[in-house]
Design a protein around this motif. Structure first.
Motif, short mmCIF file in Angstrom:
data_model
loop_
_atom_site.label_atom_id
_atom_site.label_comp_id
_atom_site.label_asym_id
_atom_site.label_seq_id
_atom_site.Cartn_x
_atom_site.Cartn_y
_atom_site.Cartn_z
N GLY A 141 0.76 -1.38 0.08
CA GLY A 141 -0.09 0.00 0.05
C GLY A 141 0.80 1.16 0.01
O GLY A 141 0.30 2.42 0.36
N HIS A 142 2.26 1.30 -0.43
CA HIS A 142 2.95 2.29 -0.47
C HIS A 142 2.15 3.23 -1.42
O HIS A 142 1.59 2.80 -2.46
CB HIS A 142 4.37 2.15 -0.92
CG HIS A 142 5.22 3.18 -0.70
ND1 HIS A 142 5.41 4.18 -1.84
CD2 HIS A 142 6.07 3.60 0.38
CE1 HIS A 142 6.26 5.07 -1.37
NE2 HIS A 142 6.93 4.68 0.02
N SER A 143 2.39 4.64 -1.15
CA SER A 143 1.85 5.42 -1.93
C SER A 143 2.17 5.55 -3.65
O SER A 143 1.40 5.88 -4.41
CB SER A 143 1.89 7.02 -1.54
OG SER A 143 3.22 7.25 -1.78
N ILE A 200 6.77 12.59 1.57
CA ILE A 200 7.61 11.50 1.15
C ILE A 200 8.70 12.01 0.31
O ILE A 200 8.33 12.68 -0.92
CB ILE A 200 7.03 10.32 0.48
CG1 ILE A 200 5.78 9.46 1.42
CG2 ILE A 200 7.65 9.36 -0.06
CD1 ILE A 200 4.77 8.43 1.09
N GLY A 201 9.94 11.96 0.73
CA GLY A 201 10.96 12.26 -0.38
C GLY A 201 11.16 13.90 -0.53
O GLY A 201 11.87 14.26 -1.42
N THR A 202 10.20 14.70 0.19
CA THR A 202 10.24 16.19 0.09
C THR A 202 11.04 17.01 0.90
O THR A 202 11.44 18.31 0.81
CB THR A 202 8.82 16.62 0.01
OG1 THR A 202 8.29 16.42 1.26
CG2 THR A 202 7.91 15.84 -1.00
N GLY A 211 7.72 9.83 6.13
CA GLY A 211 7.75 10.78 5.06
C GLY A 211 8.98 11.92 5.91
O GLY A 211 8.66 12.43 6.79
N SER A 212 10.11 11.81 5.10
CA SER A 212 11.14 12.74 5.41
C SER A 212 11.74 12.59 6.83
O SER A 212 11.98 13.59 7.41
CB SER A 212 10.89 14.14 5.12
OG SER A 212 10.57 14.40 3.75
N VAL A 213 11.62 11.37 7.40
CA VAL A 213 12.18 11.10 8.68
C VAL A 213 13.90 11.27 8.42
O VAL A 213 14.34 10.57 7.49
CB VAL A 213 11.87 9.96 9.53
CG1 VAL A 213 12.60 9.62 10.45
CG2 VAL A 213 10.48 9.76 9.42
N VAL A 266 11.59 4.60 7.18
CA VAL A 266 12.48 5.51 6.72
C VAL A 266 12.99 5.14 5.28
O VAL A 266 13.12 4.02 4.98
CB VAL A 266 13.76 5.54 7.68
CG1 VAL A 266 14.84 6.45 7.03
CG2 VAL A 266 13.37 5.73 8.99
N GLY A 267 12.95 6.16 4.49
CA GLY A 267 13.29 5.82 3.13
C GLY A 267 14.63 6.44 2.65
O GLY A 267 15.76 5.80 3.03
N GLY A 268 14.89 7.77 2.23
CA GLY A 268 15.95 8.25 1.63
C GLY A 268 16.93 8.16 2.75
O GLY A 268 17.98 7.96 2.40
N ALA A 269 16.79 8.42 3.81
CA ALA A 269 18.00 8.53 4.98
C ALA A 269 18.51 7.41 5.37
O ALA A 269 19.54 7.24 5.97
CB ALA A 269 17.14 9.28 6.48
O1 G3H Z 1 9.38 4.62 1.07
C1 G3H Z 1 9.82 5.37 1.81
C2 G3H Z 1 9.12 6.04 2.51
O2 G3H Z 1 7.82 6.55 1.72
C3 G3H Z 1 9.58 7.63 3.23
O3 G3H Z 1 10.44 8.12 2.20
P1 G3H Z 1 11.47 9.14 2.78
O4 G3H Z 1 12.00 8.85 3.96
O5 G3H Z 1 12.29 9.18 1.68
O6 G3H Z 1 10.42 10.40 2.81
#
Ligand code: G3H
Length: 167
Positions: free
Chosen positions: A13-15, A89-91, A128-130, A149-152
């Motif tokens: 269910g990821h966006s 997310i990623g912003t 979301g941007s953690v 956590v995504g990008g980080a």
């Molecule tokens: O898939 C990762 C999550 O949606 C969060 O991504 P993010 O931490 O880069 O915003």
């Protein structure tokens, strides 16, 4: 396949799947059940878009996603909810801690109403941007039980710093 590779928890269910692959709540619910059949824990993502937030629809959107995406039989052991506002997310943008508290509190109410004691114990992650600079504040919010956590996570030092900020 993921379970064979050693995964014990699998995101559904990821966006990006909802928006770019047309996956709706019913399919996401079926995928969560498939995760269970593989012996893993399902992490079900929910979250509103910027337009939905601007229109004041956040709680209605989340209520609908929770009702449609979470299978009957969800327990604190087999399912985790991840609240990921799509606009974060990623912003680099994040909701305020006060907003996160209100929304996670709402999610907890919905989970407890439907799944009773399991709903009260189910983990609710924030995503979301953690990053290292906001992780400790976000993780200290009531009903925030961890981070997605995504990008980080791509930078070991950042990921370690976030992990240290988690309860
Ligand atoms: O898939 C990762 C999550 O949606 C969060 O991504 P993010 O931490 O880069 O915003």
């Amino acid at each position: 396949m993921l379970a064979d590779a050693g995964a014990t928890a699998i995101i559904v269910g990821h966006s990006e799947r909802r928006a770019d692959h047309g996956e709706g709540d019913a399919l996401i619910r079926q995928k969560a059940e498939a995760v269970w059949r593989a012996g893993a824990t399902a992490i079900v993502c929910i979250g509103e878009t910027q337009a939905q937030r601007d229109a004041g629809q956040t709680l209605d959107i989340l209520r609908g996603q929770l009702a449609g995406s979470l299978p009957e039989g969800s327990t604190a052991a087999n399912l985790i909810v991840a609240y990921e506002p799509v606009w974060a997310i990623g912003t680099g943008l994040t909701p305020t801690a006060k907003d996160v508290e209100q929304i996670h509190g709402f999610i907890r109410e919905v989970l407890t109403s439907r799944f009773k004691t399991d709903g009260a114990k189910m983990r609710i992650l924030y995503g979301g941007s953690v990053k290292p600079s906001n992780a400790a504040e976000l993780m200290a919010v009531k009903n925030v039980n961890g981070a997605l956590v995504g990008g980080a996570s791509l930078k070991a030092a950042d990921f370690l710093a976030i992990a240290k900020g988690c309860p």
